[in-house]
Write a protein that holds these residues in place. Structure first.
Motif, PDB file in Angstrom:
ATOM      1  N   UNK A   1       0.829  -1.205   0.000  1.00  0.00           N
ATOM      2  CA  UNK A   1       0.000   0.000   0.000  1.00  0.00           C
ATOM      3  C   UNK A   1       0.862   1.253   0.000  1.00  0.00           C
ATOM      4  N   UNK A   2       1.929   1.262   0.814  1.00  0.00           N
ATOM      5  CA  UNK A   2       2.816   2.420   0.848  1.00  0.00           C
ATOM      6  C   UNK A   2       3.551   2.582  -0.477  1.00  0.00           C
ATOM      7  N   UNK A   3       3.911   1.484  -1.100  1.00  0.00           N
ATOM      8  CA  UNK A   3       4.568   1.556  -2.404  1.00  0.00           C
ATOM      9  C   UNK A   3       3.635   2.173  -3.440  1.00  0.00           C
ATOM     10  N   UNK A   4       2.384   1.764  -3.438  1.00  0.00           N
ATOM     11  CA  UNK A   4       1.407   2.321  -4.371  1.00  0.00           C
ATOM     12  C   UNK A   4       1.278   3.836  -4.166  1.00  0.00           C
ATOM     13  N   UNK A   5       1.277   4.253  -2.933  1.00  0.00           N
ATOM     14  CA  UNK A   5       1.060   5.659  -2.600  1.00  0.00           C
ATOM     15  C   UNK A   5       2.320   6.504  -2.776  1.00  0.00           C
ATOM     16  N   UNK A   6       3.459   6.020  -2.289  1.00  0.00           N
ATOM     17  CA  UNK A   6       4.648   6.867  -2.169  1.00  0.00           C
ATOM     18  C   UNK A   6       5.734   6.650  -3.214  1.00  0.00           C
ATOM     19  N   UNK A   7       5.846   5.432  -3.764  1.00  0.00           N
ATOM     20  CA  UNK A   7       6.921   5.202  -4.726  1.00  0.00           C
ATOM     21  C   UNK A   7       6.827   6.132  -5.940  1.00  0.00           C
ATOM     22  N   UNK A   8       5.628   6.437  -6.455  1.00  0.00           N
ATOM     23  CA  UNK A   8       5.564   7.394  -7.564  1.00  0.00           C
ATOM     24  C   UNK A   8       6.160   8.759  -7.220  1.00  0.00           C
ATOM     25  N   UNK A   9       6.080   9.172  -5.941  1.00  0.00           N
ATOM     26  CA  UNK A   9       6.661  10.447  -5.528  1.00  0.00           C
ATOM     27  C   UNK A   9       8.182  10.393  -5.603  1.00  0.00           C
ATOM     28  N   UNK A  10       8.759   9.273  -5.172  1.00  0.00           N
ATOM     29  CA  UNK A  10      10.205   9.090  -5.306  1.00  0.00           C
ATOM     30  C   UNK A  10      10.606   9.090  -6.777  1.00  0.00           C
ATOM     31  N   UNK A  11       9.848   8.379  -7.592  1.00  0.00           N
ATOM     32  CA  UNK A  11      10.182   8.239  -9.003  1.00  0.00           C
ATOM     33  C   UNK A  11      10.064   9.570  -9.745  1.00  0.00           C
ATOM     34  N   UNK A  12       9.080  10.377  -9.382  1.00  0.00           N
ATOM     35  CA  UNK A  12       8.922  11.680 -10.022  1.00  0.00           C
ATOM     36  C   UNK A  12      10.121  12.583  -9.729  1.00  0.00           C
ATOM     37  N   UNK A  13      10.487  12.667  -8.453  1.00  0.00           N
ATOM     38  CA  UNK A  13      11.630  13.507  -8.067  1.00  0.00           C
ATOM     39  C   UNK A  13      12.921  12.982  -8.683  1.00  0.00           C
TER      40      UNK A  13
ATOM     41  N   UNK B   1      19.989   6.735   1.258  1.00  0.00           N
ATOM     42  CA  UNK B   1      19.197   5.719   1.942  1.00  0.00           C
ATOM     43  C   UNK B   1      17.858   6.344   2.338  1.00  0.00           C
ATOM     44  N   UNK B   2      16.772   5.794   1.805  1.00  0.00           N
ATOM     45  CA  UNK B   2      15.454   6.374   2.024  1.00  0.00           C
ATOM     46  C   UNK B   2      14.512   5.356   2.643  1.00  0.00           C
ATOM     47  N   UNK B   3      13.336   5.833   3.049  1.00  0.00           N
ATOM     48  CA  UNK B   3      12.305   4.989   3.640  1.00  0.00           C
ATOM     49  C   UNK B   3      11.015   5.245   2.882  1.00  0.00           C
ATOM     50  N   UNK B   4      10.330   4.192   2.480  1.00  0.00           N
ATOM     51  CA  UNK B   4       9.130   4.323   1.674  1.00  0.00           C
ATOM     52  C   UNK B   4       8.040   5.108   2.408  1.00  0.00           C
ATOM     53  N   UNK B   5       8.101   5.161   3.730  1.00  0.00           N
ATOM     54  CA  UNK B   5       7.093   5.890   4.498  1.00  0.00           C
ATOM     55  C   UNK B   5       7.396   7.381   4.606  1.00  0.00           C
ATOM     56  N   UNK B   6       8.563   7.822   4.092  1.00  0.00           N
ATOM     57  CA  UNK B   6       8.948   9.232   4.160  1.00  0.00           C
ATOM     58  C   UNK B   6       9.269   9.737   2.757  1.00  0.00           C
ATOM     59  N   UNK B   7       8.268   9.962   1.913  1.00  0.00           N
ATOM     60  CA  UNK B   7       8.522  10.372   0.538  1.00  0.00           C
ATOM     61  C   UNK B   7       8.997  11.813   0.441  1.00  0.00           C
ATOM     62  N   UNK B   8       9.676  12.165  -0.638  1.00  0.00           N
ATOM     63  CA  UNK B   8      10.119  13.551  -0.841  1.00  0.00           C
ATOM     64  C   UNK B   8       8.928  14.462  -1.091  1.00  0.00           C
ATOM     65  N   UNK B   9       9.043  15.711  -0.620  1.00  0.00           N
ATOM     66  CA  UNK B   9       7.949  16.651  -0.810  1.00  0.00           C
ATOM     67  C   UNK B   9       8.232  17.630  -1.949  1.00  0.00           C
ATOM     68  N   UNK B  10       9.475  17.659  -2.429  1.00  0.00           N
ATOM     69  CA  UNK B  10       9.816  18.527  -3.556  1.00  0.00           C
ATOM     70  C   UNK B  10      11.152  18.083  -4.141  1.00  0.00           C
ATOM     71  N   UNK B  11      11.512  18.675  -5.292  1.00  0.00           N
ATOM     72  CA  UNK B  11      12.778  18.342  -5.922  1.00  0.00           C
ATOM     73  C   UNK B  11      13.979  18.757  -5.103  1.00  0.00           C
ATOM     74  N   UNK B  12      13.783  19.682  -4.144  1.00  0.00           N
ATOM     75  CA  UNK B  12      14.891  20.106  -3.294  1.00  0.00           C
ATOM     76  C   UNK B  12      15.398  18.969  -2.419  1.00  0.00           C
ATOM     77  N   UNK B  13      14.570  17.967  -2.260  1.00  0.00           N
ATOM     78  CA  UNK B  13      14.957  16.789  -1.474  1.00  0.00           C
ATOM     79  C   UNK B  13      16.268  16.218  -2.000  1.00  0.00           C
TER      80      UNK B  13
END
Length: 204
Positions: free
Chosen positions: A19-31, A98-110
């Motif tokens: 569920x977290x992958x469905x929600x957050x992985x696209x945010x990682x991939x976009x950044x 090193x990242x955590x799927x539960x803490x996605x980036x909020x912007x490209x500044x990440x």
């Protein structure tokens, strides 16, 4: 870290987190896609739909690489450290995040906000969409901070209680040549006076 983000690999380990992958992985991939960075996800023997989600997303995103950690016959003190090591071996970047799927980036500044240095931790404030970085010239300068957050017996990035004092952060970045040293900061058993020492040695 420098701003040459096409040489960055984002590494994370997951277990039963479809569920977290469905929600957050696209945010990682976009950044990562905007910055030309690579994302590596290591699946640690998930029994849910995690493998299916990763397979589908890998087919849709060229900058995503997925692998898995099988049930090992070798006694290892930490499957998390083993999974992260597998991710580092697969990484192509000169810098490892090193990242955590539960803490996605909020912007490209990440990613793009990483300044020159050997290691850094990334903080995000989701209240005001602010991203800040604590940069160190030596990996060892961040040892206490990372071990305090990632120690075994706590909840790592997923903790909520006194999260600022526990050093909750979004990601931990390091130059590739020190990545395996950095992996050893994760999932350590820290109790008693050692834990008190970690708390005293960090500023959060």
């Amino acid at each position: 870290m420098n701003k040459d983000t096409d040489h960055i690999s984002i590494v994370m380990a997951v277990h039963d987190q479809a569920e977290l992958l469905e929600k957050n992985l696209p945010l990682f991939l976009d950044v990562a896609g905007e910055a030309g960075a690579q994302v590596i996800v290591v699946d640690d023997m998930s029994a849910d739909k995690t493998p299916d989600v990763l397979k589908r997303m890998q087919a849709e995103h060229k900058n995503l690489y997925t692998t898995f950690l099988p049930q090992s016959v070798i006694i290892n003190p930490s499957r998390l450290r083993l999974a992260l090591s597998v991710g580092v071996k697969a990484a192509k970047g000169r810098y490892i995040v090193f990242a955590d799927i539960s803490r996605p980036p909020i912007s490209g500044e990440w990613l793009t906000g990483l300044a020159d240095g050997e290691a850094a931790v990334v903080y995000s404030s989701r209240k005001n969409d602010a991203v800040t970085h604590v940069v160190a010239t030596e990996l060892e300068d961040l040892r206490s901070l990372v071990m305090k957050t990632e120690r075994k017996g706590e909840h790592g990035h997923r903790g909520h209680w006194m999260k600022q004092r526990r050093g909750l952060y979004d990601a931990f970045a390091v130059k590739r040549e020190r990545a395996f040293d950095a992996v050893n900061y994760f999932d350590q058993r820290v109790h008693g006076w050692k834990l008190a020492g970690l708390r005293l040695s960090t500023w959060l």
